[in-house]
Design a protein around this motif. Structure first.
Motif, short mmCIF file in Angstrom:
data_model
loop_
_atom_site.label_atom_id
_atom_site.label_comp_id
_atom_site.label_asym_id
_atom_site.label_seq_id
_atom_site.Cartn_x
_atom_site.Cartn_y
_atom_site.Cartn_z
N PRO A 179 -11.93 -2.70 10.41
CA PRO A 179 -13.24 -2.04 10.39
C PRO A 179 -14.37 -3.06 10.33
O PRO A 179 -14.25 -4.12 9.71
N LEU A 180 -15.49 -2.72 10.96
CA LEU A 180 -16.61 -3.66 11.06
C LEU A 180 -17.20 -4.02 9.69
O LEU A 180 -17.77 -5.09 9.52
N ASN A 181 -17.06 -3.13 8.71
CA ASN A 181 -17.61 -3.40 7.39
C ASN A 181 -16.60 -4.06 6.45
O ASN A 181 -16.77 -4.07 5.23
N SER A 182 -15.52 -4.62 7.02
CA SER A 182 -14.48 -5.24 6.19
C SER A 182 -14.96 -6.55 5.59
O SER A 182 -15.90 -7.19 6.08
N THR A 183 -14.29 -6.96 4.53
CA THR A 183 -14.61 -8.21 3.84
C THR A 183 -13.60 -9.28 4.22
O THR A 183 -12.39 -9.07 4.11
N SER A 209 -10.13 -7.16 4.06
CA SER A 209 -9.91 -6.07 3.12
C SER A 209 -11.13 -5.16 3.10
O SER A 209 -12.17 -5.47 3.69
N ASP A 210 -11.01 -4.03 2.39
CA ASP A 210 -12.16 -3.14 2.19
C ASP A 210 -12.80 -3.38 0.83
O ASP A 210 -13.53 -2.53 0.32
N ARG A 211 -12.52 -4.55 0.25
CA ARG A 211 -13.10 -4.89 -1.06
C ARG A 211 -14.62 -4.97 -0.97
O ARG A 211 -15.17 -5.52 -0.03
N LYS A 212 -15.28 -4.41 -1.96
CA LYS A 212 -16.74 -4.46 -2.04
C LYS A 212 -17.13 -5.00 -3.41
O LYS A 212 -16.39 -4.83 -4.39
N ARG A 260 -16.69 -2.77 -6.38
CA ARG A 260 -15.36 -2.25 -6.66
C ARG A 260 -14.41 -3.42 -6.92
O ARG A 260 -14.35 -4.35 -6.14
N LYS A 261 -13.67 -3.34 -7.99
CA LYS A 261 -12.85 -4.48 -8.39
C LYS A 261 -11.67 -4.70 -7.46
O LYS A 261 -11.40 -5.82 -7.03
N ASN A 262 -10.94 -3.63 -7.16
CA ASN A 262 -9.71 -3.77 -6.38
C ASN A 262 -9.87 -3.17 -4.99
O ASN A 262 -10.53 -2.14 -4.81
N GLU A 263 -9.25 -3.81 -3.99
CA GLU A 263 -9.28 -3.27 -2.64
C GLU A 263 -8.20 -2.22 -2.48
O GLU A 263 -7.16 -2.25 -3.14
N ALA A 264 -8.45 -1.27 -1.57
CA ALA A 264 -7.47 -0.23 -1.27
C ALA A 264 -6.71 -0.55 0.01
O ALA A 264 -5.68 0.07 0.29
N TYR A 308 -1.60 -0.88 1.61
CA TYR A 308 -2.49 0.11 1.02
C TYR A 308 -2.21 0.22 -0.48
O TYR A 308 -1.06 0.16 -0.91
N THR A 309 -3.29 0.36 -1.24
CA THR A 309 -3.21 0.44 -2.71
C THR A 309 -3.95 1.68 -3.19
O THR A 309 -5.01 2.03 -2.66
#
Length: 206
Positions: free
Chosen positions: A112-116, A136-139, A142-146, A163-164
């Motif tokens: 995804p374009l908004n990925s980290t 990752s989708d980490r932001k 938010r502490k943990n990525e999903a 996936y988490t």
């Protein structure tokens, strides 16, 4: 003035050469075929399958593969048609079919374009030289990525996705033997037995 210009060029080269643009997500292939292994951390089971992936039409075909003698276990073919909101589950031997409404949204195998951006490294030992990037989708809030995805740097093929949920890993999927394109589009057409399909998902136990 000439000395000043030369000094400025030298300074710019030394500073600018150390500057690199931040990595951007690469565009993953829209159609491919290959094999996957999905590990379910809840059940401890590995599921090996041949996969045909068509992001253009939002459809996936998964054919479970036997890896040896597994007593009292059924193997299935799954045809996910997200545009129609339908999943077909076909038992591989009897061709018995179940038609189930898809409740989850289309989730493509891409970055995804908004990925980290997380990391970049080589897979394997000396001479392999397969360079990949990890996203990752980490932001920050938010502490943990999903979700964590590993994709090849050269052609943006998926290598692994994890996936988490609730700080626990749910599934890990590895991808290999990928080939571009769909060799047989007919694999997305359910068999005639699906004309009189069951309305509930079949279990894998005998």
């Amino acid at each position: 003035m000439l000395v000043f210009v030369v000094l400025w060029q030298v300074l710019c080269l030394s500073v600018c050469s150390g500057f690199r643009a931040a990595p951007q997500p690469c565009p993953a292939p829209l159609q491919w075929e290959g094999r996957t292994v999905e590990y379910d951390h809840g059940t401890g089971r590995n599921t090996r399958a041949a996969v045909s992936y068509d992001a253009q039409n939002q459809r996936i075909r998964v054919l479970e593969q036997k890896t040896g003698h597994t007593p009292c276990k059924k193997f299935f073919e799954y045809i996910y048609l997200f545009k129609s909101g339908v999943l077909f589950q076909i038992e591989e031997i009897t061709k018995q079919c179940a038609k189930i409404a898809l409740t989850e949204a289309w989730d493509p195998y891409d970055i995804p374009l908004n990925s980290t951006y997380e990391d970049q490294y080589f897979i394997g030992g000396p001479g392999d030289m397969i360079e990949v990037q990890e996203w990752s989708d980490r932001k920050p809030a938010r502490k943990n990525e999903a979700w964590v995805g590993v994709y090849t740097l050269k052609d943006c093929y998926p290598v692994q996705e994890t996936y988490t949920k609730n700080s626990s890993v749910t599934t890990s999927t590895r991808f290999f033997d990928l080939q571009l394109g769909i060799s047989d589009p007919e694999v997305f057409n359910p068999p005639s037995t699906c004309l009189s399909a069951l309305s509930k998902r079949m279990t894998s136990d005998c």
